[in-house]
Scaffold this motif. Structure first.
Motif, PDB file in Angstrom:
ATOM      1  N   ARG A 319       4.442   5.527   1.258  1.00 39.60           N
ATOM      2  CA  ARG A 319       5.238   4.633   0.446  1.00 39.60           C
ATOM      3  C   ARG A 319       6.226   3.630   1.402  1.00 39.60           C
ATOM      4  N   GLU A 320       6.749   4.354   2.448  1.00 42.35           N
ATOM      5  CA  GLU A 320       7.573   3.786   3.348  1.00 42.35           C
ATOM      6  C   GLU A 320       6.918   2.821   4.320  1.00 42.35           C
ATOM      7  N   LYS A 321       5.654   2.976   4.510  1.00 48.10           N
ATOM      8  CA  LYS A 321       4.909   2.138   5.597  1.00 48.10           C
ATOM      9  C   LYS A 321       3.981   1.349   5.105  1.00 48.10           C
ATOM     10  N   ASP A 322       4.177  -0.073   4.719  1.00 40.57           N
ATOM     11  CA  ASP A 322       3.595  -1.149   4.424  1.00 40.57           C
ATOM     12  C   ASP A 322       2.439  -1.247   5.125  1.00 40.57           C
ATOM     13  N   GLU A 323       2.352  -1.048   6.583  1.00 41.93           N
ATOM     14  CA  GLU A 323       1.313  -1.256   7.546  1.00 41.93           C
ATOM     15  C   GLU A 323       0.305  -0.299   7.212  1.00 41.93           C
ATOM     16  N   GLU A 324       0.536   0.905   6.770  1.00 45.19           N
ATOM     17  CA  GLU A 324      -0.346   1.684   6.388  1.00 45.19           C
ATOM     18  C   GLU A 324      -1.221   1.431   5.038  1.00 45.19           C
ATOM     19  N   ILE A 325      -0.564   1.070   4.431  1.00 47.14           N
ATOM     20  CA  ILE A 325      -1.144   0.407   3.131  1.00 47.14           C
ATOM     21  C   ILE A 325      -2.116  -0.663   3.184  1.00 47.14           C
ATOM     22  N   ALA A 326      -1.513  -1.569   3.841  1.00 43.89           N
ATOM     23  CA  ALA A 326      -2.374  -2.897   4.209  1.00 43.89           C
ATOM     24  C   ALA A 326      -3.676  -2.710   4.965  1.00 43.89           C
ATOM     25  N   ALA A 327      -3.446  -1.659   5.841  1.00 38.97           N
ATOM     26  CA  ALA A 327      -4.749  -1.176   6.593  1.00 38.97           C
ATOM     27  C   ALA A 327      -5.687  -0.414   5.832  1.00 38.97           C
ATOM     28  N   SER A 328      -5.357   0.039   4.726  1.00 36.65           N
ATOM     29  CA  SER A 328      -6.408   0.972   4.010  1.00 36.65           C
ATOM     30  C   SER A 328      -6.955   0.117   2.838  1.00 36.65           C
ATOM     31  N   LEU A 329      -6.473  -0.759   2.120  1.00 35.46           N
ATOM     32  CA  LEU A 329      -6.778  -1.092   0.907  1.00 35.46           C
ATOM     33  C   LEU A 329      -8.153  -1.465   0.767  1.00 35.46           C
ATOM     34  N   TYR A 330      -8.519  -2.346   1.587  1.00 33.13           N
ATOM     35  CA  TYR A 330     -10.141  -2.846   1.364  1.00 33.13           C
ATOM     36  C   TYR A 330     -11.060  -1.878   1.664  1.00 33.13           C
ATOM     37  N   ARG A 331     -10.679  -0.895   2.485  1.00 31.73           N
ATOM     38  CA  ARG A 331     -11.625   0.363   2.751  1.00 31.73           C
ATOM     39  C   ARG A 331     -11.751   1.031   1.579  1.00 31.73           C
ATOM     40  N   ILE A 332     -10.491   1.477   1.228  1.00 31.88           N
ATOM     41  CA  ILE A 332     -10.473   2.140  -0.363  1.00 31.88           C
ATOM     42  C   ILE A 332     -11.313   1.461  -1.441  1.00 31.88           C
ATOM     43  N   LEU A 333     -11.187   0.384  -1.710  1.00 32.54           N
ATOM     44  CA  LEU A 333     -11.906  -0.438  -2.877  1.00 32.54           C
ATOM     45  C   LEU A 333     -13.395  -0.328  -2.495  1.00 32.54           C
ATOM     46  N   ARG A 334     -14.022  -0.379  -1.207  1.00 35.73           N
ATOM     47  CA  ARG A 334     -15.252  -0.132  -1.179  1.00 35.73           C
ATOM     48  C   ARG A 334     -15.744   1.085  -1.140  1.00 35.73           C
ATOM     49  N   GLU A 335     -14.925   2.206  -0.847  1.00 36.30           N
ATOM     50  CA  GLU A 335     -15.424   3.478  -1.106  1.00 36.30           C
ATOM     51  C   GLU A 335     -15.536   3.843  -2.370  1.00 36.30           C
TER      52      GLU A 335
END
Ligand code: AMP
Ligand code: MG
Length: 377
Positions: A319-335
């Motif tokens: 929650r503290e690291k927006d960069e991590e969230i941005a980098a994972s979002l699309y991969r997770i939707l595809r998974e």
């Protein structure tokens, strides 16, 4: 054929996307930023110069590139993606001096932004010159331009003549690809070559700022935030449709009008205080599971352990690291698509800084379906 049926068929055909090309041999090259200009780069540049298509890594997401000054190449890009041809492409350059070729004049605002943020994840909308075909701009008199910082993207642009039109390298309606395997999944047989450049650092598309009016307007939020732009330009407006699903205005970036980034499953975003979000998501998961659905949760690292009832829990980052969230979002939707998850619940994230871009993409993926616990409080 009865006239009625014939008319119906004609109507349907006109609404269908242009037929997809599926008969090419797609060649895959692995080129990383630590050696961005191997001998193969010349051949890849030739493909684009000759009117072909090459998918390539950038710092934001993978792009699907063709010659931006060749109308036939742009038509091919739309066909390969199944993208409506009124949704304009971004032209990518790799030398500051090439900007002048694409535009009628370079406003002071563009000079200032280029000095600060180029090369980088910022796209500027400017009045186009005659060199840019209308096929590339979806019929508009303006053109979207970006100078990416990814070294492989830069080398490809230079070896192909300097101007690559590139949307994200996904089929229209799918999440933008952040890994080459997703580019292959979507575009195998539809492009001449794919460059696998490994992981993508940012994972969300560039910020788009329109500089053609009196005050700059953000049409799409991204890694370069409103605060960062304001530091350079002063007053900056935001297209009101970016986070507001009920806004009656039409988004100014044509692409923002289409439903995008949609996972196969039904996605709902739950916003509120962290502990309340957790219990509400657990309740919703139980309900969906009782209804026989396969369930998934998009969780922050801090809360993931609490979702023990879902079939699939994906940690999107801290929650503290927006960069991590941005980098994972699309991969997770595809998974979730690959796992055939039918009911997905996501925690909501902060709408500050990069959070604006994250929530914009997440809410679009959800078709703006939210449960807002702040409002209930
Ligand atoms: P993508 O290439 O998939 O990242 O999408 C490019 C985005 O830029 C789409 O939302 C387009 O509608 C937008 N865009 C490109 N050119 C223009 C333009 N001239 N004016 C407004 N929006 C644009
Ligand atoms: Mg796209």
């Amino acid at each position: 054929m009865p006239e009625k049926l014939r008319t119906a068929n004609r109507k349907r055909r006109s609404k269908e996307p242009i037929r997809l090309r599926t008969n090419m041999d797609t060649v895959i090259y692995t080129i990383y930023e630590n050696n961005p200009n191997p001998p193969e780069m010349e051949k890849l540049g030739e493909i684009i110069k000759n009117g072909g298509l090459v998918a390539f890594p950038t710092e934001t997401v993978y792009g699907l590139g063709g010659d931006g000054l060749n109308p036939e190449s742009s038509k091919k890009i739309y066909a390969a993606k199944g993208r409506p041809s009124d949704n304009p492409l971004i032209v990518h350059i790799a030398r500051m001096e090439d900007l002048g070729v694409l535009v009628r004049e370079i406003p002071e605002t563009a000079v200032k932004l280029a000095e600060r943020f180029w090369p980088g994840p910022l796209t500027m909308i400017l009045n186009k010159s005659d060199a840019v075909p209308k096929e590339t701009t979806g019929g508009l008199d303006t053109v979207a331009i970006r100078f990416p910082s990814h070294k492989v993207a830069q080398e490809l642009i230079l070896s192909s003549g300097g101007f690559i039109a590139a949307p994200s390298a996904n089929l229209s309606g799918k999440p933008s690809p952040t890994l080459a395997k997703y580019v292959l999944e979507d575009l195998n047989g539809r492009v001449d070559a794919i460059i696998d450049g490994g992981d993508i650092p940012i994972g969300l598309e560039s910020t788009i700022v329109d500089l053609t009016g009196e005050t700059p307007v953000i049409l799409r939020p991204g890694y370069i935030t409103k605060e960062m732009l304001s530091e350079v330009l002063g007053d900056v407006l935001t297209d009101p449709t970016i986070l507001d699903g009920n806004c009656k205005e039409r988004p100014k970036a044509p692409g923002m009008r289409y439903r995008h980034y949609a996972p196969k499953g039904d996605l709902v975003v739950v916003e509120g205080k962290s502990d309340e979000v957790v219990s509400r998501i657990n309740e919703e998961v139980s309900k969906a599971a009782d209804a026989g659905l396969r369930t998934g949760v998009i969780a922050t690292k801090e809360n993931a352990v609490f979702y023990n009832r879902a079939d699939s829990v994906k940690i999107i980052g801290s929650r503290e690291k927006d960069e991590e969230i941005a980098a994972s979002l699309y991969r997770i939707l595809r998974e979730f698509d690959d796992e055939n998850i039918q009911a997905i619940f996501s925690e909501g994230f902060s709408e500050e800084g990069l959070g604006v871009a994250i929530m914009n993409r997440l809410l679009k993926a959800a078709g703006h379906k939210t449960i807002n616990l702040w409002e209930d409080a």
